[in-house]
Scaffold this motif. Sequence first.
Motif, PDB file in Angstrom:
ATOM      1  N   VAL A  65      -6.724  -0.176   2.020  1.00  0.00           N
ATOM      2  CA  VAL A  65      -7.164   0.718   3.095  1.00  0.00           C
ATOM      3  C   VAL A  65      -8.614   0.417   3.470  1.00  0.00           C
ATOM      4  O   VAL A  65      -8.967   0.335   4.656  1.00  0.00           O
ATOM      5  CB  VAL A  65      -6.983   2.190   2.666  1.00  0.00           C
ATOM      6  N   ASP A  89      -3.899   0.103  -3.223  1.00  0.00           N
ATOM      7  CA  ASP A  89      -3.845   0.865  -1.975  1.00  0.00           C
ATOM      8  C   ASP A  89      -5.261   1.128  -1.456  1.00  0.00           C
ATOM      9  O   ASP A  89      -5.551   0.972  -0.270  1.00  0.00           O
ATOM     10  CB  ASP A  89      -3.101   2.181  -2.227  1.00  0.00           C
ATOM     11  N   GLN A  90      -6.129   1.531  -2.401  1.00  0.00           N
ATOM     12  CA  GLN A  90      -7.489   1.851  -1.970  1.00  0.00           C
ATOM     13  C   GLN A  90      -8.207   0.623  -1.427  1.00  0.00           C
ATOM     14  O   GLN A  90      -8.868   0.674  -0.382  1.00  0.00           O
ATOM     15  CB  GLN A  90      -8.271   2.469  -3.131  1.00  0.00           C
ATOM     16  N   SER A 125       0.816  -1.202   0.000  1.00  0.00           N
ATOM     17  CA  SER A 125       0.000   0.000   0.000  1.00  0.00           C
ATOM     18  C   SER A 125       0.856   1.261   0.000  1.00  0.00           C
ATOM     19  O   SER A 125       0.570   2.219  -0.710  1.00  0.00           O
ATOM     20  CB  SER A 125      -0.855   0.017   1.265  1.00  0.00           C
ATOM     21  N   ALA A 126       1.880   1.251   0.837  1.00  0.00           N
ATOM     22  CA  ALA A 126       2.719   2.432   0.958  1.00  0.00           C
ATOM     23  C   ALA A 126       3.515   2.667  -0.318  1.00  0.00           C
ATOM     24  O   ALA A 126       3.612   3.787  -0.812  1.00  0.00           O
ATOM     25  CB  ALA A 126       3.664   2.271   2.150  1.00  0.00           C
ATOM     26  N   ARG A 182       2.833   1.546  -3.356  1.00  0.00           N
ATOM     27  CA  ARG A 182       1.936   1.881  -4.467  1.00  0.00           C
ATOM     28  C   ARG A 182       0.856   2.850  -4.003  1.00  0.00           C
ATOM     29  O   ARG A 182      -0.318   2.636  -4.256  1.00  0.00           O
ATOM     30  CB  ARG A 182       1.263   0.611  -4.993  1.00  0.00           C
ATOM     31  N   ARG A 183       1.263   3.840  -3.290  1.00  0.00           N
ATOM     32  CA  ARG A 183       0.310   4.775  -2.710  1.00  0.00           C
ATOM     33  C   ARG A 183      -0.618   5.362  -3.772  1.00  0.00           C
ATOM     34  O   ARG A 183      -0.171   5.795  -4.832  1.00  0.00           O
ATOM     35  CB  ARG A 183       1.082   5.913  -2.060  1.00  0.00           C
ATOM     36  N   GLY A 184      -1.932   5.390  -3.484  1.00  0.00           N
ATOM     37  CA  GLY A 184      -2.884   5.992  -4.396  1.00  0.00           C
ATOM     38  C   GLY A 184      -3.375   5.038  -5.467  1.00  0.00           C
ATOM     39  O   GLY A 184      -4.332   5.337  -6.180  1.00  0.00           O
ATOM     40  N   ARG A 220       1.557   0.877   6.718  1.00  0.00           N
ATOM     41  CA  ARG A 220       1.421   1.825   5.615  1.00  0.00           C
ATOM     42  C   ARG A 220       1.883   3.209   6.073  1.00  0.00           C
ATOM     43  O   ARG A 220       2.728   3.846   5.440  1.00  0.00           O
ATOM     44  CB  ARG A 220      -0.040   1.859   5.168  1.00  0.00           C
ATOM     45  N   THR A 221       1.372   3.662   7.204  1.00  0.00           N
ATOM     46  CA  THR A 221       1.725   4.988   7.701  1.00  0.00           C
ATOM     47  C   THR A 221       3.223   5.082   7.980  1.00  0.00           C
ATOM     48  O   THR A 221       3.873   6.062   7.588  1.00  0.00           O
ATOM     49  CB  THR A 221       0.968   5.272   9.008  1.00  0.00           C
ATOM     50  N   ARG A 227      -2.590  -0.905   8.543  1.00  0.00           N
ATOM     51  CA  ARG A 227      -2.696   0.561   8.551  1.00  0.00           C
ATOM     52  C   ARG A 227      -1.436   1.186   9.120  1.00  0.00           C
ATOM     53  O   ARG A 227      -0.911   2.165   8.605  1.00  0.00           O
ATOM     54  CB  ARG A 227      -3.910   0.990   9.375  1.00  0.00           C
ATOM     55  N   LEU A 257       5.152   5.263   4.754  1.00  0.00           N
ATOM     56  CA  LEU A 257       4.929   6.522   4.040  1.00  0.00           C
ATOM     57  C   LEU A 257       5.763   7.631   4.651  1.00  0.00           C
ATOM     58  O   LEU A 257       6.344   8.461   3.946  1.00  0.00           O
ATOM     59  CB  LEU A 257       3.442   6.904   4.090  1.00  0.00           C
TER      60      LEU A 257
END
Lengths: 304, 507
Positions: free
Chosen positions: A133, A129-130, A120-121, A123-125, A193-194, A190, A197
Amino acid sequence: MLFRIVLGRTLAVILVMVGAATIVFAVLRLSGDPVLLYAAPDTPLATLERIRQELGFDAPMYIQYLRYLGSLARGDLGYSLRYEQPVVRLLLERLPATLALAGAAFVIALILGVSAGLISAVRRGSVYDQISVAGALLGQAVPPFWLGLMLILVFGVYLRVLPTSGSGGIRHLVLPAFTLGAFFTARIARLTRTAFLEVLGEDYLRTARAKGLPERRVLIRHAAPNAAIPIVTVLAVTLSQLVGGAIVTETVFAWPGMGRLMVQGVLARDYPLVQGAVLLIAALVAVISFATDLLYAAVDPRAR
Amino acid sequence: MRRLHVLLLGALLMVSLSAVRWSPGAAFAAPRSVLRVAIPVLPRTLDPNVDSSLVHFKVWHLLYDTLVAVDASGKAEPRLATAWRILSPTTWEFKLRRGVKFHNGEDFDAEAVRATLSYILDPASRSTWAQRFTLIADVKMVDPYTVQIITTQPFPLLAKTLAVAFILPPKYLAKAGAGKFGLTPVGTGPFRVRAFRSDEYAQFEAFGGYWGAKPKVASVLMRQIREASGRTAGLEAGEIDIAYEISVEQVERLRSRNLNVVASVVGASYLVNLKTMVKPLDDARVRRALNYATDATAINNALLLGLSRPLQGQMVGPNSTGFNPAIKAYPYDPERARQLLSEAGYPNGFRITFEGSNGRFYKDKEIAETVCAQWAKVRVTCDLVLLESNVWLQHLVSGVLGPVSAAPWQTAPQLDLEVPVTNFLSTGPRKMASIPAIDEWFAQQRGTMNPVQRLYYLHKLAEVIYEEAPVVFLFENIGAYALSPKVGGARFRPDYSFDPVAINLGD
């Protein structure tokens, strides 16, 4: 240096245990009367009074407390009122089931959570990722009893590929472990990912990329060690929560772990049993945080 | 490096998995001759003296026998006693069955009867049944197969009360002690215990030396599954043959999946208790008004699919001794209720505390809420206090329960009016009621050993209870069971048990 850390932490563990023993002693005695376990609707009060004396619950509170600490010091957790068996035996019988469920759920949460969060991190966006999340939000929002029942219906009743409840083999572990793991998977995803990022925007990563390092190496050698600190913290907390017994999951799947045993103990005002279970869990949690502290020292040079 | 991680994780998983004891696994993947039963709760130990709840009788009847049993119509039938007679108002003589063996080979004889009753009456064993036998003064062994039970005063219900005295082996009991006995029990029943883990499962195997008809299943596995949906899921998945205490909401769905659903009356009467010494409940008109204001049939239909049996203005149903066919239920009549309340001086109703339990009995919270909603129509306002199960019990046993409460009072296994009425005597420890006429007729029926005369007194007692209304009569509880179609011979008795030798798996 290491010796001082170990000594300090060991003292802290002992302090935690004494604190836990005292709190559970006090709180249990606010909760109600253990003699009710022997009360059929027609039991005269005099009989209950006699049983109270036999069990020693008529003595002043401080005497009961001193007796209790005395037996703890001798390693004696007492005799369960409800099961009429030694508390140690009851707990040791259930400990493996609790550890198996906690271990399996932890592994699921660790593998799924960290990899989902990492992708997710990176391939953010993206669509991935969606989805991830949204999945993480759902995983934290769905109550375990509902998820458990749905898994039972789908895999146990309709597809008939896994048993609906009970213990007896690795197949029995799959559904409860996923039910219990879902919540923690979501939380770890979660957080991972944070954490990544945050790190991915740092200057030293740009430097690493500018040196021409391949992306995989940038992630593993440079980003991961820095992102790992908050993740290790949450993993430790997660593991502590898991060994505390997963009461809802254990109930839905009739899993013979300590969580269910402790609830039975609380409902029956089985003082010795609940005291023993809380102490065992406190000890496990203390050991886990002890290990985490050592792990910190390994991943974060500042903590040494 | 990565491979090392995978290996470490794999090792962690294997270690945690291998730590579990897998032994019961073989039992769950069972051959057809194993009857697998899912129940909400196992007894805490297998000593039949630890818990007076009826729900454990299905376990006790596998392991143990009693001298006398009570059939579904309330008649006493011989079991380990083949015959009995009353020698004087305080002396009973029981002839014992010969050739009966305990699971450990011990002989059943008069000594076993004496030892069992003295175990029950010994305060040290904390038997839940002790209170039922306080009138016993002595147990005399006349010969190895004849015992006399001497009582301090006439005890007409003695024979039927012996249906809770599960016969224990004297030598083994003395050797094992109460604690070990509860884990590795020995009885004379058709099954003996093979494995037992509290709160998890109990496994029984047919006892070859059983004196009666041979069981048709080789073993019985009882698994504790707390959640009703978990029990029925197990049944639907083919892992369970009988699911106990299913919730009524599941009945339609289970029937649509070709599973048998059986509902049968159990020996417990759901009553709303009105403390007759508390104002305004000290006025019989008020108590009758509350009966007119309560629609038990509507509660039964709305909450229990109409499966239970509304009581007919008395504390027992038609299969109990003492049921009075001349008494009819209070009809639902709010108008009449308001009129009675006016006569009693409460034209604008009153407020009262209803102390209900939450989660102790099936649908207890919903039943309390519905009763209160119905009373509101005659301007009686409940302050409904819902107590956690054990707090409620604590209030009950210490006699401080609120002016209004509700509970299913046991009538089984004796199935006799005397049993529930015991709770409503003015001398009772629970201080539920104080009505001299009830005490008087109760004493009359206790005082006679003539069954015809006793029945007359019991009918009188039922009339007084109808008139004085120390309770609001709701319904007889039901047990609801779901069975796989292959289960045969399952008739559920008023104590929730099934006949362990008749039940079969169709092969």
